[in-house]
Each structure stands twice: as C-alpha cells, then as structure tokens.
Design a protein around this motif. Structure first.
Motif, mmCIF file in Angstrom:
data_model
loop_
_atom_site.group_PDB
_atom_site.id
_atom_site.type_symbol
_atom_site.label_atom_id
_atom_site.label_comp_id
_atom_site.label_asym_id
_atom_site.label_seq_id
_atom_site.Cartn_x
_atom_site.Cartn_y
_atom_site.Cartn_z
ATOM 1 N N GLY A 329 17.709 -87.168 48.398
ATOM 2 C CA GLY A 329 17.994 -86.430 49.792
ATOM 3 C C GLY A 329 17.158 -85.279 49.798
ATOM 4 O O GLY A 329 17.123 -84.585 51.056
ATOM 5 N N GLU A 330 16.299 -84.896 48.897
ATOM 6 C CA GLU A 330 15.546 -83.906 48.999
ATOM 7 C C GLU A 330 14.332 -83.969 49.431
ATOM 8 O O GLU A 330 13.772 -85.223 49.573
ATOM 9 C CB GLU A 330 15.328 -83.318 47.273
ATOM 10 N N GLY A 331 13.684 -82.908 50.020
ATOM 11 C CA GLY A 331 12.485 -82.932 50.641
ATOM 12 C C GLY A 331 11.337 -82.584 49.607
ATOM 13 O O GLY A 331 11.428 -82.034 48.848
ATOM 14 N N VAL A 332 10.120 -83.166 49.864
ATOM 15 C CA VAL A 332 8.989 -82.877 48.949
ATOM 16 C C VAL A 332 7.908 -82.256 49.867
ATOM 17 O O VAL A 332 7.303 -82.880 51.025
ATOM 18 C CB VAL A 332 8.353 -84.356 48.361
ATOM 19 N N GLN A 333 7.435 -81.452 49.430
ATOM 20 C CA GLN A 333 6.243 -80.632 50.069
ATOM 21 C C GLN A 333 4.809 -81.484 50.171
ATOM 22 O O GLN A 333 4.583 -82.146 49.257
ATOM 23 C CB GLN A 333 6.009 -79.232 49.347
ATOM 24 N N ALA A 334 4.469 -81.654 51.304
ATOM 25 C CA ALA A 334 3.315 -82.217 51.507
ATOM 26 C C ALA A 334 2.641 -82.111 52.766
ATOM 27 O O ALA A 334 3.301 -81.165 53.838
ATOM 28 C CB ALA A 334 3.696 -83.768 51.950
ATOM 29 N N GLU A 335 1.228 -82.014 52.681
ATOM 30 C CA GLU A 335 0.404 -81.567 53.934
ATOM 31 C C GLU A 335 0.127 -82.728 54.625
ATOM 32 O O GLU A 335 -0.777 -83.926 54.353
ATOM 33 C CB GLU A 335 -0.945 -81.124 53.605
ATOM 34 N N VAL A 336 0.744 -83.294 55.591
ATOM 35 C CA VAL A 336 0.595 -84.366 56.451
ATOM 36 C C VAL A 336 -0.503 -84.362 57.605
ATOM 37 O O VAL A 336 -0.413 -83.509 58.527
ATOM 38 C CB VAL A 336 2.058 -84.604 57.047
ATOM 39 N N ARG A 337 -1.266 -85.194 57.402
ATOM 40 C CA ARG A 337 -2.278 -85.609 58.455
ATOM 41 C C ARG A 337 -2.184 -87.122 58.716
ATOM 42 O O ARG A 337 -1.436 -87.760 58.270
ATOM 43 C CB ARG A 337 -3.945 -85.223 57.803
ATOM 44 N N ASN A 338 -3.070 -87.051 59.938
ATOM 45 C CA ASN A 338 -3.013 -88.663 60.565
ATOM 46 C C ASN A 338 -3.896 -89.547 59.837
ATOM 47 O O ASN A 338 -4.935 -90.102 60.288
ATOM 48 C CB ASN A 338 -3.352 -88.589 62.032
ATOM 49 N N TYR A 339 -3.237 -89.691 58.455
ATOM 50 C CA TYR A 339 -4.214 -90.711 57.562
ATOM 51 C C TYR A 339 -3.834 -92.127 58.217
ATOM 52 O O TYR A 339 -2.954 -92.597 58.660
ATOM 53 C CB TYR A 339 -4.053 -90.640 56.318
ATOM 54 N N ALA A 340 -4.871 -93.039 58.268
ATOM 55 C CA ALA A 340 -4.899 -94.348 58.744
ATOM 56 C C ALA A 340 -4.879 -95.331 57.401
ATOM 57 O O ALA A 340 -5.789 -95.341 56.694
ATOM 58 C CB ALA A 340 -5.797 -94.690 59.462
ATOM 59 N N ALA A 341 -3.524 -95.858 57.152
ATOM 60 C CA ALA A 341 -3.601 -96.536 55.713
ATOM 61 C C ALA A 341 -4.692 -97.505 55.391
ATOM 62 O O ALA A 341 -4.856 -97.568 54.327
ATOM 63 C CB ALA A 341 -2.005 -97.101 55.562
ATOM 64 N N VAL A 342 -5.172 -98.165 56.231
ATOM 65 C CA VAL A 342 -5.868 -99.283 55.944
ATOM 66 C C VAL A 342 -7.690 -98.848 56.078
ATOM 67 O O VAL A 342 -8.246 -99.607 55.922
ATOM 68 C CB VAL A 342 -5.846 -100.591 56.723
ATOM 69 N N SER A 343 -7.765 -97.488 56.296
ATOM 70 C CA SER A 343 -8.945 -97.239 56.548
ATOM 71 C C SER A 343 -9.544 -96.323 55.417
ATOM 72 O O SER A 343 -10.677 -96.196 55.389
ATOM 73 C CB SER A 343 -9.213 -96.220 58.056
ATOM 74 N N MET A 344 -8.918 -96.319 54.311
ATOM 75 C CA MET A 344 -9.325 -95.424 53.265
ATOM 76 C C MET A 344 -8.268 -95.963 51.814
ATOM 77 O O MET A 344 -7.254 -96.515 52.177
ATOM 78 C CB MET A 344 -9.157 -94.018 53.350
ATOM 79 N N GLU A 345 -8.914 -95.834 50.756
ATOM 80 C CA GLU A 345 -7.850 -95.892 49.617
ATOM 81 C C GLU A 345 -7.107 -94.680 49.474
ATOM 82 O O GLU A 345 -7.538 -93.518 49.576
ATOM 83 C CB GLU A 345 -8.911 -95.939 48.201
ATOM 84 N N LEU A 346 -5.794 -94.933 49.285
ATOM 85 C CA LEU A 346 -4.726 -93.759 49.450
ATOM 86 C C LEU A 346 -4.518 -93.415 48.026
ATOM 87 O O LEU A 346 -3.866 -94.294 47.115
ATOM 88 C CB LEU A 346 -3.567 -94.259 49.928
ATOM 89 N N ASN A 347 -5.180 -92.124 47.358
ATOM 90 C CA ASN A 347 -5.257 -91.673 46.060
ATOM 91 C C ASN A 347 -4.426 -90.778 45.948
ATOM 92 O O ASN A 347 -3.630 -90.461 44.955
ATOM 93 C CB ASN A 347 -6.614 -91.636 45.660
ATOM 94 N N THR A 348 -4.489 -89.511 46.909
ATOM 95 C CA THR A 348 -3.838 -88.298 46.759
ATOM 96 C C THR A 348 -2.427 -88.340 47.122
ATOM 97 O O THR A 348 -2.172 -89.229 47.981
ATOM 98 C CB THR A 348 -4.581 -87.163 47.340
ATOM 99 N N ARG A 349 -1.665 -87.309 46.594
ATOM 100 C CA ARG A 349 -0.352 -87.345 47.417
ATOM 101 C C ARG A 349 0.001 -86.997 48.601
ATOM 102 O O ARG A 349 0.653 -87.624 49.412
ATOM 103 C CB ARG A 349 0.666 -86.104 46.450
#
Length: 542
Positions: A329-349
C-alpha cells in the motif's frame, strides 16, 4: 446513411448506454466541444486507460452531432440541454443532429486481415463509398484519396465534416503492423485531417499519447488531454464519488437483498485521480459489479499478471523491491511521463511506471505511483506468486501460504522462521530501518491471505490505527489483528491491540448480529535490531 458517414452505429450504441439502469450523464462534455467548431483549435485527442468510458463518450458525440437519426429523445433531460447556469441551452437546439459526422472505430478490421494495406483500405474505401452515395450528383472516383474527395465536396458545396475517431491507437497493438506501417498510418491521419478546411471538428480517443508516436509534426494540431496532467475533461471519464453514490442508491432500490456495500465499491474500484485531484472509480467495473450484484475483477478479461509482467520484464531488478512496497500500500517515487508502452523498450523505472500509469495499472499521486485498488491488487498478487524470475520476492510470496496457516494454528515458531527466512535475503528493505519496511515485508509474507481475507493497513479501528486487520471473506472464519513493533516485544504489541480496542472493528452495530462469528486473534510481531531476531505471539480475544 453509410458505414462511416452519418452511421447509425454510434446512435444505437449510445441509446443502449442511456437505457442502462446505471447510466451516468456526461453529456456536458459536448458543451466543451461546441465552441471549438470551425476554430483553429478544433482538434482534440483524449487519452485514458481502457474501460474508462472513452468509447461511450465517442458514441455520445457522434449521436449528438450526426444526422443519422433523431437523437432528441436520447438527450432530453440530460445536462447538454441546459447551459452552465441551468438555462435552456440554445447551442443544443442549434447543433443537435445538424452535422455530417464521419465516425471511425480504428479497432475494427476487415475479415482475414494480414497487413496494413487491407486495414486502411477498408476505411478509405468505406468513406469514399459513403460519400458517393451521399453525393450522387458528383462524379466521385472511389479509388481516389479520401482527402481529395472531401476537399472537392467542400469546394463545390461548402459542406464540412465532424470526425469522431475512437481507439486511434488500436493499430499499434495489431500483430501484422510493422514500424513502416505505423509511420504510414500517421501520414494517413495527417493527410486526412491536418489543415483541412473541411474538418469542422476532430474528436479522437485512445489509450496512448500521440506525442510518443509522432516524432515530427504529423499530428501536432491535436490538443492532447491525459488523465494525469490535464485538468480539462477530467470529470467526464471515470465515475466521481457523487456519481457512484447515486448509482449505489439505485442499486439498493433495484436489487433484492443487495450484497455489496458502498465501502466495498471504494475498496475494489476506487483509487484513480483527475489532474485536479478528484477521486475516480473505474466506470465499467462499477456498472458490472452493481449489475451482477457481485464484486469481481471486471477490468481485464484474461492473463492479468502476464500483462503486468510485460512492462517489468526488461528490468526486474530495479522494480522488484518497489513491488513489495506497493503491494503493502505504499507509494513509490517516480517521474511519470506519457510513455507509450509499445513505442519503445521499457527499461528504466520511470519508463516502466509511466507506461503502467498510462494503462491504468498504477495511479499517480503527488509524484508517487500506487496500486489503485483491490481489483488491480489481485493482478499484482498473481504476478508475485507466479513468476519465478522475480527471485526472492516470488519465493517469499510462496511462503505466505505457510504463514497464514501458521498464524491460524498459533504456530509462532513457524512464523518466526518464515520472517527470519525473509530477513536473510540480500535485499536492503529487510534492514528494517523503519516500521514501513517491516510492514512491507510482513505484507509480502501474508500475500496469499488476500484469497481469504480483505487485508487493510493502518485501518481506523477502536481508539487508534492498527497496522493490519484481516477481515475474513467468510463470516464464520477467524479474523485477526496484527501489530508490529521494532525493538520492543510482541506482548507490548498485543497489549496495544487490547488497549486501543481494535477488536471493535469486527462488531456489528448495537442490536445487530456480529459481523464475524469465528475467533478474533491478536497477533504481535516484533524485531530486535540488536539480536536480529523476530518474536511472535498470538492471543485469542474471543
């Protein structure tokens, strides 16, 4: 009336929605669109996770503006008939069923489709055939480019068209689509829409943002509105608290012996937020749960944990420990951007979590990502208990079955051994620098309890807040309260459970039968940073 031009499909789809018992009026959205007609900024792309009402809204827009059918009966009494001050809306009468609408559902494909050319020809040829039927006095060559035909019609008649396009990004998920096809598709949309005087309005929906597909200026005429960063249109997708309250009242009135509580709807389907901070529920899940009179996972149809694994598979090590905290139930710090999941390899957190937010698997609040609700939590639980590649997290999740049995049997020695096994892993979160880390680990080793219990953390109970309460799904099953202590004793933990009267959570209202008839167990767990030992104690309160 054609398959694309002034089609009856959107009218019929919205008619079915309006006639549903659990219909929510979102027609005020149209008030936001009318001022943009024939203006420079008349291109809208609204992106949301799936199951958040995008298609319903697209059908509504098409049904309102289009000439296919008289939709006055559908909109009578809805918000669009009034202006913001509650007066009769003159724009409603001016624009209802007065426009040519080209409605494209990009998720539909031709029979036996194996390549992009077949896919896009269905759309182009279909629109051209519709135009030939609608303008029989014109010499229309259906093999010509659709934008050339539309331009010619405008020059000769002055007629303009509203484009309503649903699931614009569906093509990017199709197995036969290549990178070259994706680029060609973007050029198709550009040629059809950009700078075209025949476009009166363009309303487009999807899950994925345009920006991550369009590297140049192909579709930069669109104003994009996502759920996380854009306030405009936020209240039209997903259900707000007040809307769920109204639906729940209908449910109670319409259902014999209703079995769902209002609180249960919050636990299962709440947890999303608009950019302005308003809470949102998954609309499809709410409607399905109330219709079926049953709480269940309606958000995905198949393979939920495999879907989550798709996003994390390239960098398990960097997200593995985050999963432990999020499951707790804890939150995790993240810098959220509008990444498109199928347009790139998702490698970084940040790439991984951003994509998961876009798809609704995580929610973002104040720079942290969370698992939004129990419906999605079930998927994460399945992931942790099914993927050996998660290493020690998978191993500890599997141990959770033993932990639940040991607790109910009062086997404190086995409980301490499992906790020691967890602590002996190499993960830094098991250093217990705070009770948050201890709570995360305890949550993990009780993961399988979610099959039999509703597990709440820091729940208001009695005269204080308790670390964990396990509410059994079966009324006759045993319930238990778990309190954690660092550098203290399990006896002190149990005494706190008693002093704070946490067990009151399991009692019904005065004069009612008890909510649960099984035992109520007080479970105290402590950890000594000096000796590196765990101590457990269980006491029956009833």
């Amino acid at each position: 009336m054609g398959m694309f031009l002034n089609s009856r499909n959107c009218f019929e789809d919205y008619r079915e929605t309006v006639s549903d018992t659990y219909f929510v009026d979102k027609s005020a959205l149209i008030r936001e669109l009318i001022p943009a007609l024939e203006k420079k900024n008349r291109y809208f792309c609204i992106t949301r996770p799936r199951r958040f009402g995008k298609s319903v809204m697209a059908n509504m827009v098409g049904a309102f503006f289009g000439k296919a059918a008289d939709s006055s009966g559908l909109f009578a009494g809805l918000q669009i008939t009034k202006d913001k001050e509650g007066n009769d809306n003159q724009d409603y009468h001016k624009h209802l069923n007065r426009h040519n609408v080209i409605f494209i559902d990009f998720s539909e494909i031709p029979r036996d489709c194996t390549d992009y050319r077949q896919y896009i020809d269905r759309i182009q040829n279909g629109i051209n055939n519709d135009l030939a039927q609608a303008y029989p006095d014109f010499e229309i060559h259906t093999e010509d480019a659709v934008w050339d035909i539309l331009s010619d019609i405008f020059q000769k008649t002055g007629d303009k068209f509203i484009f309503v396009m649903d699931e614009w990004d569906a093509l990017f998920h199709m197995p036969f689509i290549t990178e070259e096809a994706r680029r060609t598709y973007l050029l198709f949309l550009k040629a059809l829409l950009k700078g075209k005087v025949y476009v009166e309005l363009a309303y487009m929906t999807g899950v994925l943002p345009i920006a991550k597909y369009s590297s140049g200026s192909e579709l930069n005429m669109f104003l994009e509105y996502d759920m996380v960063t854009k306030k405009k249109f936020g209240e039209y997708f997903g259900f707000q608290e007040c809307e769920v309250d109204r639906l729940y009242q209908i449910y109670q009135e319409e259902t014999d012996r209703p079995g769902i509580t209002r609180e249960a709807l919050r636990i299962w389907y709440d947890g999303y937020y608009t950019a302005s901070g308003k809470r949102l529920y998954n609309p499809r899940s709410i409607v399905c749960a109330l219709t079926d009179d049953e709480l269940a996972n309606y958000w995905t149809s198949s393979g939920p944990y495999d879907e989550i694994f798709y996003y994390i598979r390239n960098n398990i090590e960097s997200v593995r420990e985050d999963l432990v905290f999020m499951i707790a139930g804890e939150g995790v710090q993240a810098e959220v951007r509008n990444y498109a999941a199928v347009s790139m390899e998702l490698n970084t957190r940040d790439e991984i979590y951003s994509a998961m937010v876009v798809y609704g698997l995580l929610t973002c609040i104040n720079g942290k990502v969370y698992i939004p609700n129990r419906e999605i939590m079930e998927q994460f639980k399945n992931l942790l208990m099914s993927k050996e590649s998660l290493g020690y997290v998978y191993n500890l999740a599997k141990e959770s079955e033993k932990m639940v049995k040991a607790t109910l049997a009062g086997n404190t020695q086995m409980m301490a051994e499992i906790l020691k096994y967890a602590h002996d892993t190499e993960s830094p979160i098991f250093s217990y620098n705070s009770e948050i880390e201890l709570s995360a680990v305890v949550n993990l080793v009780y993961l399988s309890a979610r099959d039999q219990y509703r597990m709440e953390r820091e729940d208001k109970a009695g005269e204080g807040y308790v670390d964990f309460i396990f509410y059994p799904e079966q009324r006759a099953a045993d319930a238990f309260i778990l309190e954690l202590k660092i550098d203290s004793t399990p006896e002190e933990a149990i005494q706190q459970i008693k002093d704070k009267k946490y067990a009151l959570r399991f009692q019904g209202k005065t004069g009612e039968k008890p909510k649960y008839t099984g035992r109520i167990l007080a479970v105290g767990i402590s950890y000594s940073r000096k000796t590196k030992e765990h101590f457990c104690k269980i006491e029956e309160l009833r």
